[in-house]
Structure formats: C-alpha cells, structure tokens
Enzyme design. Structure first.
Site, short mmCIF file in Angstrom:
data_model
loop_
_atom_site.label_atom_id
_atom_site.label_comp_id
_atom_site.label_asym_id
_atom_site.label_seq_id
_atom_site.Cartn_x
_atom_site.Cartn_y
_atom_site.Cartn_z
N LEU A 184 -7.37 1.72 17.62
CA LEU A 184 -8.63 1.22 18.16
C LEU A 184 -8.83 -0.23 17.70
CD1 LEU A 184 -11.35 1.58 19.59
CD2 LEU A 184 -12.25 2.50 17.44
N ASP A 185 -8.90 -1.13 18.66
CA ASP A 185 -9.13 -2.55 18.38
C ASP A 185 -10.56 -2.87 18.76
OD1 ASP A 185 -9.09 -5.24 17.98
OD2 ASP A 185 -7.57 -5.70 19.50
#
Length: 324
Positions: A184-185
């Site tokens: 998850l960015d």
C-alpha cells in the site's frame, strides 16, 4: 610497559558515547549532548581506575552493574521503571553485540593454531584461555561493529514498518485470476485523468500467460502507446480492456502507462478485505521490488472503508489462474 592514561580515557569516552548514542537511537529517544558527555565521562573514568590497585574492589559484578545503571540514569533519566528497564536491555544488547563482534572478527582474522594454542585445562578440570586483542584493533572494530549493528537494525525496522502496509492482491478478468503480494503506497495518486479511476501498478510478468510474448521486453523499454498501434485484433483477446494512462515520472517527464480494466480487484491487508471494480491495472515491465517482497503497488483509494467487504468474500477462481 608504558600506559597512556589520556589515550585510554579518550578512546573509552568515545566508545561509551557511541554505545549510549546507539542505545538512544534504538529506543527512539532524544539524547541531550551534555547528558551523553557526562555519562560517557563516568564510564571512561571507571576504566582508568583499573590502574589504581587500591580500587581493585570496584571491579566486582555489583559495582559494574551499578555503574551501568548510573550511566543510564545520567544519559536518559529515570522516567518510569518500564522505560528504564527497556533502556537497560537495549544498552546491554548493544554492548554484547559489540563485544561479540570484536571477538568474532578477531577469531576470523587469526589462524586456528594461534587461537587454540592459548587454551589449557586447569587442575580443577576447568577450561581456561587467554585472549589477546590489540588496542587499536578493538577501537576500530568497535565502531565498525556498531555501524554494522545500526545498519542491520535499521533494515529490520524498515521491513517491519513496511509489513504493516503489505497485503494480498487478487485481480480477476473473466475466468483468469492473478494473485500476488502488494504494498500500500499512501502517497500514490496515479489515476486516469478522464474518469478519475485509480490505477494500481502490477508487474507485467504476472500477466505473461495472456500478454503477447514481445510485450514484456517492450514494456520495460517504454513507449507502450506504440504497442497499441501495432496490435491486431487477433493478437490480444483483451484489446477492449486496454487503456493508456498518462503520468509524470520522476526522471522521465511525461509518459504513458499501459493498463488493463479488470472485472474486480480484492485486497486483503491485515483483517480488512476490500473489493473494487472501479480500478485500472497499470503494467510495469520491470521489478517493483528488488527483494521480490511485493509485485503490486496498491492505490490508497482501493482500501477505503466504502470498499471494505466481509473477510469471507472471495473473488471467483476458475480453472485458469496464475498464482505466485
């Protein structure tokens, strides 16, 4: 034999300072310079006392342990008992790591015969040995081991922080499903500028069973728009799912990313499962992670609360699938 007290004092002052500083860094505590200097001075003065025969009683376990407690109190204060014990544990862990590292490197650099010639059995049946390590070797290797410890610990801490944002990604297009680990960015804002559809980037190699063989190398080289111009209707069954997403790279300026429109995407991070159909899958021709820990970059829009579903909900997986 000539003993330079000032040299011994300064070197121990620097070593104690490095040990305390690394303890503060490990425990994520702010260490004031005057506390560091005062605590290091106490530790260095203690070493100098070994040359005074009348103070030999100070080299007992109780005195040594009490001195370490005093150094920690000067450097960090007391705060609470729990915090004090944790500081003490970190301080001793770093000390033992430094001492073990110095002895280990010394053993590696010495011939086997030179090490074991100094071992003998006592009359009571015990094992005894004499270990001689040079002064400058100890001084240099101490800082080398501490830097090594800091690097390893920092890498481990980064990995632990990254694991909090790791999850499993499952993408379905028709009867074909791809499953891979994703990261998850939270800073990822890549989306289709026309429809505002979020774009989740995945390695193109995950889709090699469906993509034309020549695409993987050409995607890595860039210019995916040329692939669409050269594509015939018979070459790719998902032609109607292809999209070109413009984006601005860090060093490449404006560019295009080839993307696929999936039927659904399911993301599991911890105890949360999210599902979305409004998403594009951007194809990256290279490797997103050097250590292969993840092969997809998850867009933060895909894990919002409105996309959350029950944990037992799964994407349908039929006979044709690609899994890691």
């Amino acid at each position: 034999m000539v003993v330079y007290i000032d040299l011994i004092f300064i070197t121990n002052l620097l070593i104690d300072g490095a040990l305390l500083w690394l303890t503060a860094w490990t425990r994520k505590q702010r260490l004031r310079w005057w506390r560091l200097a005062a605590s290091s001075t106490v530790g260095a003065l203690y070493v100098v006392m070994m040359f005074l025969p009348e103070l030999s009683f100070m080299y007992t376990f109780i005195i040594k342990f009490a001195l370490s407690l005093l150094m920690l109190w000067i450097a960090f204060g007391f705060g609470s008992l729990q915090n004090y014990i944790r500081n003490m544990g970190a301080f001793y862990m770093i000390n033992f790591a430094a001492a073990g590292g110095i002895i280990g490197i010394h053993y590696l650099l010495k011939n086997t015969g030179e090490i074991f010639n100094g071992i003998w059995f006592t009359a009571s049946g015990g094992l005894s040995f004499e270990l001689k390590i040079g002064f400058w070797f100890t001084f240099i290797m101490c800082f080398a081991v501490l830097l090594w410890f800091k690097f390893v610990y920092s890498t481990r801490r980064k990995l632990e922080n990254r694991l909090e944002y790791m999850g499993e990604v499952q993408v379905a297009i028709g009867d074909f499903t791809v499953t891979c680990p994703g990261l998850l960015d939270t800073g990822n804002q890549l989306s289709d500028p026309l429809t505002r559809t979020p774009v989740m980037v995945m390695e193109a190699s995950l889709w090699k069973e469906k993509l034309p063989a020549a695409w993987l190398q050409r995607l890595d080289g860039g210019e995916p728009d040329k692939l669409l111009l050269e594509l015939d209707d018979a070459d790719f069954e998902w032609r109607d799912r292809l999209r070109l997403v413009p984006y601005r790279g860090v060093n490449r300026g404006s560019a295009f990313m080839l993307a696929l429109k999936p039927d659904a995407v399911e993301i599991r991070i911890g105890n949360q499962t999210s599902r979305s159909s409004k998403v594009l899958i951007g194809l990256d021709g290279g490797k997103l992670s050097g250590d292969r820990s993840y092969q997809a970059i998850i867009h933060p829009e895909l894990v919002r609360e409105e996309n959350a579903v029950k944990a037992e909900a799964n994407l349908p997986v039929n006979s044709t699938s690609a899994h890691l």
